[in-house]
Design a protein around this motif. Structure first.
Motif, PDB file in Angstrom:
ATOM      1  N   ALA A 132      -3.915 -31.866  22.471  1.00  0.00           N
ATOM      2  CA  ALA A 132      -3.274 -32.861  23.612  1.00  0.00           C
ATOM      3  C   ALA A 132      -1.880 -33.481  22.930  1.00  0.00           C
ATOM      4  CB  ALA A 132      -3.993 -33.677  24.456  1.00  0.00           C
ATOM      5  N   GLU A 133      -1.539 -32.980  21.755  1.00  0.00           N
ATOM      6  CA  GLU A 133      -0.635 -33.367  20.971  1.00  0.00           C
ATOM      7  C   GLU A 133       0.817 -33.493  21.959  1.00  0.00           C
ATOM      8  OE1 GLU A 133       1.846 -32.943  16.992  1.00  0.00           O
ATOM      9  OE2 GLU A 133       0.201 -31.360  17.403  1.00  0.00           O
ATOM     10  N   GLY A 134       1.354 -34.764  21.852  1.00  0.00           N
ATOM     11  CA  GLY A 134       2.495 -34.814  22.658  1.00  0.00           C
ATOM     12  C   GLY A 134       2.515 -34.819  24.199  1.00  0.00           C
ATOM     13  N   GLY A 135       1.165 -35.078  24.683  1.00  0.00           N
ATOM     14  CA  GLY A 135       0.930 -35.032  26.108  1.00  0.00           C
ATOM     15  C   GLY A 135      -0.382 -34.598  26.542  1.00  0.00           C
ATOM     16  N   ASP A 136      -0.629 -34.531  27.895  1.00  0.00           N
ATOM     17  CA  ASP A 136      -2.066 -33.853  28.263  1.00  0.00           C
ATOM     18  C   ASP A 136      -2.319 -32.121  28.024  1.00  0.00           C
ATOM     19  OD1 ASP A 136      -2.396 -36.409  29.115  1.00  0.00           O
ATOM     20  OD2 ASP A 136      -1.467 -35.981  31.187  1.00  0.00           O
ATOM     21  N   ARG A 137      -3.436 -32.083  27.953  1.00  0.00           N
ATOM     22  CA  ARG A 137      -3.661 -30.614  27.733  1.00  0.00           C
ATOM     23  C   ARG A 137      -3.249 -29.830  28.992  1.00  0.00           C
ATOM     24  NH1 ARG A 137      -9.384 -28.962  25.982  1.00  0.00           N
ATOM     25  NH2 ARG A 137     -10.229 -30.196  27.721  1.00  0.00           N
ATOM     26  N   VAL A 138      -2.748 -28.560  28.830  1.00  0.00           N
ATOM     27  CA  VAL A 138      -2.320 -27.859  29.952  1.00  0.00           C
ATOM     28  C   VAL A 138      -3.430 -26.449  30.058  1.00  0.00           C
ATOM     29  CG1 VAL A 138      -0.468 -26.071  30.500  1.00  0.00           C
ATOM     30  CG2 VAL A 138       0.089 -28.258  29.470  1.00  0.00           C
ATOM     31  N   ARG A 139      -3.613 -26.177  31.328  1.00  0.00           N
ATOM     32  CA  ARG A 139      -4.304 -24.888  31.334  1.00  0.00           C
ATOM     33  C   ARG A 139      -3.625 -23.743  31.596  1.00  0.00           C
ATOM     34  NH1 ARG A 139      -8.405 -24.988  36.265  1.00  0.00           N
ATOM     35  NH2 ARG A 139      -6.896 -26.394  37.206  1.00  0.00           N
ATOM     36  N   LEU A 140      -4.059 -22.864  31.097  1.00  0.00           N
ATOM     37  CA  LEU A 140      -3.579 -21.332  31.305  1.00  0.00           C
ATOM     38  C   LEU A 140      -4.504 -20.670  32.365  1.00  0.00           C
ATOM     39  CD1 LEU A 140      -1.948 -18.785  30.784  1.00  0.00           C
ATOM     40  CD2 LEU A 140      -3.417 -18.376  28.923  1.00  0.00           C
ATOM     41  N   GLY A 158       1.884 -34.466  35.852  1.00  0.00           N
ATOM     42  CA  GLY A 158       2.876 -35.116  35.831  1.00  0.00           C
ATOM     43  C   GLY A 158       3.916 -34.641  36.707  1.00  0.00           C
ATOM     44  N   LYS A 159       5.174 -34.370  36.048  1.00  0.00           N
ATOM     45  CA  LYS A 159       6.345 -33.777  36.800  1.00  0.00           C
ATOM     46  C   LYS A 159       6.665 -32.429  36.746  1.00  0.00           C
ATOM     47  CE  LYS A 159       8.758 -38.419  36.711  1.00  0.00           C
ATOM     48  NZ  LYS A 159      10.066 -39.046  35.847  1.00  0.00           N
ATOM     49  N   GLY A 160       5.528 -31.825  35.794  1.00  0.00           N
ATOM     50  CA  GLY A 160       5.704 -30.432  35.721  1.00  0.00           C
ATOM     51  C   GLY A 160       6.818 -29.972  34.586  1.00  0.00           C
ATOM     52  N   PHE A 161       7.154 -28.851  34.383  1.00  0.00           N
ATOM     53  CA  PHE A 161       7.992 -28.150  33.476  1.00  0.00           C
ATOM     54  C   PHE A 161       9.304 -28.172  33.814  1.00  0.00           C
ATOM     55  CE2 PHE A 161       3.509 -26.675  33.337  1.00  0.00           C
ATOM     56  CZ  PHE A 161       3.158 -26.869  31.935  1.00  0.00           C
ATOM     57  N   ASP A 213       5.672 -22.311  23.349  1.00  0.00           N
ATOM     58  CA  ASP A 213       6.924 -23.584  23.510  1.00  0.00           C
ATOM     59  C   ASP A 213       7.013 -23.719  24.797  1.00  0.00           C
ATOM     60  OD1 ASP A 213       6.283 -23.256  20.626  1.00  0.00           O
ATOM     61  OD2 ASP A 213       8.179 -22.430  20.282  1.00  0.00           O
ATOM     62  N   VAL A 214       6.890 -25.033  25.245  1.00  0.00           N
ATOM     63  CA  VAL A 214       7.205 -25.495  26.502  1.00  0.00           C
ATOM     64  C   VAL A 214       7.971 -26.936  26.530  1.00  0.00           C
ATOM     65  CG1 VAL A 214       5.379 -24.217  27.647  1.00  0.00           C
ATOM     66  CG2 VAL A 214       4.997 -26.581  26.954  1.00  0.00           C
ATOM     67  N   ARG A 215       8.604 -27.235  27.437  1.00  0.00           N
ATOM     68  CA  ARG A 215       9.266 -28.430  27.566  1.00  0.00           C
ATOM     69  C   ARG A 215       8.870 -29.050  28.950  1.00  0.00           C
ATOM     70  NH1 ARG A 215      13.405 -30.684  24.802  1.00  0.00           N
ATOM     71  NH2 ARG A 215      13.992 -28.987  24.075  1.00  0.00           N
ATOM     72  N   GLU A 216       8.245 -30.091  29.062  1.00  0.00           N
ATOM     73  CA  GLU A 216       7.875 -30.811  30.251  1.00  0.00           C
ATOM     74  C   GLU A 216       8.799 -31.824  30.569  1.00  0.00           C
ATOM     75  OE1 GLU A 216       3.200 -31.271  30.150  1.00  0.00           O
ATOM     76  OE2 GLU A 216       4.053 -31.426  28.342  1.00  0.00           O
ATOM     77  N   LYS A 217       9.251 -32.132  31.941  1.00  0.00           N
ATOM     78  CA  LYS A 217      10.341 -32.914  32.075  1.00  0.00           C
ATOM     79  C   LYS A 217      10.191 -34.486  31.722  1.00  0.00           C
ATOM     80  CE  LYS A 217      10.956 -30.814  36.717  1.00  0.00           C
ATOM     81  NZ  LYS A 217      11.006 -30.603  38.503  1.00  0.00           N
TER      82      LYS A 217
END
Length: 242
Positions: A132-140, A158-161, A213-217
């Motif tokens: 969860a580094e840098g934010g919450d865990r994300v589900r695939l 949160g606000k999504g990607f 690699d992703v960027r969340e809002k």
């Protein structure tokens, strides 16, 4: 006077005779001389039984149990024929046990569900990102729905990607780099759908780690890591044929 002297000499003679006839007590030890041999025989029988158990477990590929049994034989009966035989295969047995433990751990990271959703039959396979580094865990999530078809997507919070109509994501399938085209759902959920779900799902089979690699809002770019090595395609049920 003579009688008195004789009376004194008789007890002395009797004592001397008794002393000369008595035997010195035997020293203990002779009866215990055979004990090491007996102990060795017991150890031999026990090691043989443990060896037979080890052979059976290896034959049945019960690596998790065979490994500690083999290690016990080597430590408990060093120098024995049983230990010598076990040492020939113990390294491989321990490696197989470690590999089996890893497979179990990876398979338990996945969750599979089948049921009714929004008036249709749905089957899903999902896994959370490892850290969860840098934010919450994300589900695939991999999904097959009788009305919506097949899809693969990331589901966050949160606000999504960050993504416009479509976006290109940098990904690594194990060490192989490739680009993934994705898009945000028009319904506004904090999700990111993979455009070519068929190719994406097929690429998961046989790899151990997926990095995206992703960027969340409102947040910095971060890498999501999924330990996908335990994915079982047979548990991700296909859509029923119409």
């Amino acid at each position: 006077m003579l009688v008195s002297l004789r009376q004194r000499l008789i007890p002395i003679a009797i004592i001397a005779a008794m002393t000369g006839c008595s035997k010195a007590p035997e020293t203990p030890g002779a009866p215990t001389a055979a004990r090491p041999v007996a102990d060795a025989s017991v150890a031999e029988v026990r090691s043989a039984k443990s060896l037979e158990l080890y052979r059976t477990l290896v034959h049945d590929k019960s690596w998790d149990t065979a490994s500690p049994v083999g290690q016990e034989i080597v430590m408990k009966y060093p120098g024995s024929a049983a230990a010598a035989e076990v040492q020939k295969s113990l390294e491989g047995t321990m490696a197989n046990a470690a590999s089996a433990a890893t497979r179990r751990r990876l398979s338990q990271l996945w969750s599979y569900q089948t049921g009714t959703e929004s008036g249709g039959t749905q089957s899903t396979a999902s896994i959370y990102s490892s850290t969860a580094e840098g934010g919450d865990r994300v589900r695939l999530i991999l999904r097959r729905h009788s009305a919506w078809g097949q899809s693969a997507y990331l589901f966050g919070s949160g606000k999504g990607f960050e993504c416009k109509a479509t976006c290109s994501l940098s990904a690594r399938f194990d060490d192989k780099a490739r680009k993934i085209t994705a898009y945000r759902p028009p319904t506004g959920e904090p999700a990111l759908f993979i455009s070519d779900d068929k190719v994406f799902i097929a690429a998961l089979d046989g790899i151990t780690k997926l990095s995206i690699d992703v960027r969340e809002k409102g947040k910095e770019l971060r890498t999501l890591v999924f330990e996908v090595g335990g994915f079982d395609p047979h548990k991700f049920l296909p859509l029923a044929k119409k």
